[in-house]
Design a protein around this motif. Structure first.
Motif, PDB file in Angstrom:
ATOM      1  N   GLY A  16       0.780  -1.233   0.000  1.00  0.00           N
ATOM      2  CA  GLY A  16       0.000   0.000   0.000  1.00  0.00           C
ATOM      3  C   GLY A  16       0.806   1.274   0.000  1.00  0.00           C
ATOM      4  N   THR A  19      -0.807   4.010  -2.214  1.00  0.00           N
ATOM      5  CA  THR A  19      -2.017   4.510  -1.571  1.00  0.00           C
ATOM      6  C   THR A  19      -1.671   5.417  -0.403  1.00  0.00           C
ATOM      7  N   ASP A  52      -9.343   5.576  -5.546  1.00  0.00           N
ATOM      8  CA  ASP A  52      -8.069   4.864  -5.456  1.00  0.00           C
ATOM      9  C   ASP A  52      -6.946   5.893  -5.491  1.00  0.00           C
ATOM     10  N   LEU A 184      -5.997   3.393   3.061  1.00  0.00           N
ATOM     11  CA  LEU A 184      -7.229   3.498   2.273  1.00  0.00           C
ATOM     12  C   LEU A 184      -8.235   4.423   2.951  1.00  0.00           C
TER      13      LEU A 184
END
Length: 427
Positions: A16, A19, A52, A184
């Motif tokens: 991640g 992100t 995203d 996220l």
């Protein structure tokens, strides 16, 4: 506290990183509204319920298509308290060389771990690389903490295993900060989350804003690699001779005694010039032109240093190297060595040992070092270089090994035994 922090991300594939970087840019309002709108449209097209944010940073077409980060990308963002330069590095094993490049100038590295996987092989590899590069501080970001059962227990277990690893790699516990995050959803990124009651420390941005990190090392006196000799030869400046470059360490003032290396000639600084005019004082990181009291034959690649701790020019030395290319490094290999602004021919003598980052052991006298491998070697150069031990100064203790035929960089090197900071055993 410095108002600029250079940091890098590292971690395994799908941990991640992109992100998280996208979240940092989004939460600090460092992206334009049309960029956010484009990400939202692309996310809807992919059937996603939330934007995203990784699409903000994976710029190469191959990155977007594969959903991975391939190259190092530098991002710039700021908060009211500090500005940041962030190197977003890849997670794939075959791109470890890119991670070395991105982290080589970092003052802090955010190392991500997927809470569902814990400390894995690539985590150990990246931690070892950061230790060898002398990165002063680490943040362990345990990402996707919202996807595990008993998150408090999982977070504690990962932190314990990671602390054991970093202690063996030579880090002080005060240089490590562990933070459970959800990139996220933004948990513990910009602000502390109510969904992690077991964690009472700072959010990631709070930590990045407050961590004390010196802008440049001050372990040694003046180190000034000469990049260019300035001789304007104009009517206004008929006798001007200046030596331009970036101060790699220490500080300088008019009147300071200095020594020119490798020649060993002593003289005095008569002036410190910049494009904005002369200075009474300049420190590491500043681009300046030095004027000297005596006319001395100085050329690109020479070092102007403080005489009280000037390093001795070296023609043969031990170094720790990380292989960045597909071509293996073997004893007897002839290369070009680039140290600062100086390039010289070099030959690799013996390969003393190869470092096994997974087991923290040394494999003595290997036949070669291959892509992504780290080892200790002997190097002989045709012309002496003026280098500090990397543990003393990162700027003057690092170099590159270059293939003279192709011009490709084969390895990044650190003068001295950087592996000595790691508690390794021998097979």
């Amino acid at each position: 506290m410095s108002d600029l922090l250079r940091l890098a991300t590292a971690g395994s594939v799908d941990d991640g990183k992109s992100t998280l970087v996208g979240r940092l840019l989004f939460d600090t309002k460092s992206v334009l509204a049309d960029q956010i709108d484009a990400v939202k449209r692309a996310s809807v097209d992919r059937g996603l319920a939330t934007p995203d944010l990784s699409l903000l940073v994976d710029g190469l077409r191959a990155e977007r298509e594969q959903g991975i980060t391939i190259d190092v990308a530098y991002r710039y963002f700021a908060t009211p308290n500090r500005s940041f330069v962030l190197a977003d590095t890849p997670g794939h094993v075959q791109y470890t060389r890119n991670t070395v490049s991105g982290a080589s100038t970092a003052q802090l590295v955010v190392l991500l771990v997927d809470a569902r996987k814990g400390v894995i092989e690539q985590t150990r590899r990246h931690a070892a690389v950061m230790a060898l590069l002398g990165v002063p501080r680490l943040v362990l970001a345990v990402n996707k903490i919202d996807l595990v059962d008993n998150p408090g227990e999982v977070f504690a277990q990962i932190c314990q295993e990671f602390n054991t690893l970093t202690a063996a790699l030579g880090w002080d516990s005060n240089a490590i900060q562990e933070i459970p995050v959800s990139a996220l959803h933004g948990d513990n990124v910009a602000s502390r989350s109510d969904r992690t009651p077991y964690y009472t420390g700072p959010s990631l941005i709070e930590h990045l804003e407050s961590v004390p990190v010196d802008a440049e090392p001050h372990n040694v006196g003046l180190r000034f690699p000469v990049q260019y000799v300035i001789r304007p030869r104009t009517a206004e400046y008929p006798d001007y001779r200046g030596y331009a470059g970036v101060i790699a360490a220490g500080e300088v003032r008019p009147g300071d005694e200095v020594v020119i290396l490798p020649a060993g000639i002593h003289t005095t600084v008569s002036g410190v010039d910049t494009a904005d005019g002369p200075l009474d004082h300049a420190e590491a990181g500043r681009s300046v032109t030095l004027l000297l009291a005596d006319e001395i034959d100085i050329s690109r690649g020479d070092i102007i240093a403080s005489p009280h701790d000037a390093p001795e020019p070296i023609s043969q030395f031990e170094a720790t190297v990380c292989i960045l290319a597909d071509k293996p490094l073997r004893p007897g290999t002839r290369l070009l060595l680039k140290h600062g602004a100086k390039s010289t021919q070099a030959i690799v003598g013996s390969i003393i040992e190869r470092f096994e980052e997974q087991t923290l052991t040394a494999d003595p006298s290997p036949e070669s070092l291959r892509t992504n491998e780290i080892g200790r070697v002997n190097i002989t150069v045709a012309e002496p270089i003026v280098a500090d031990n990397y543990a003393v100064n990162r700027h003057t203790g690092s170099f590159l090994l270059i293939d003279p035929a192709s011009g490709n960089t084969l390895a990044a090197g650190l003068v001295g035994d950087a592996l000595s900071a790691v508690e390794i055993g021998t097979r």
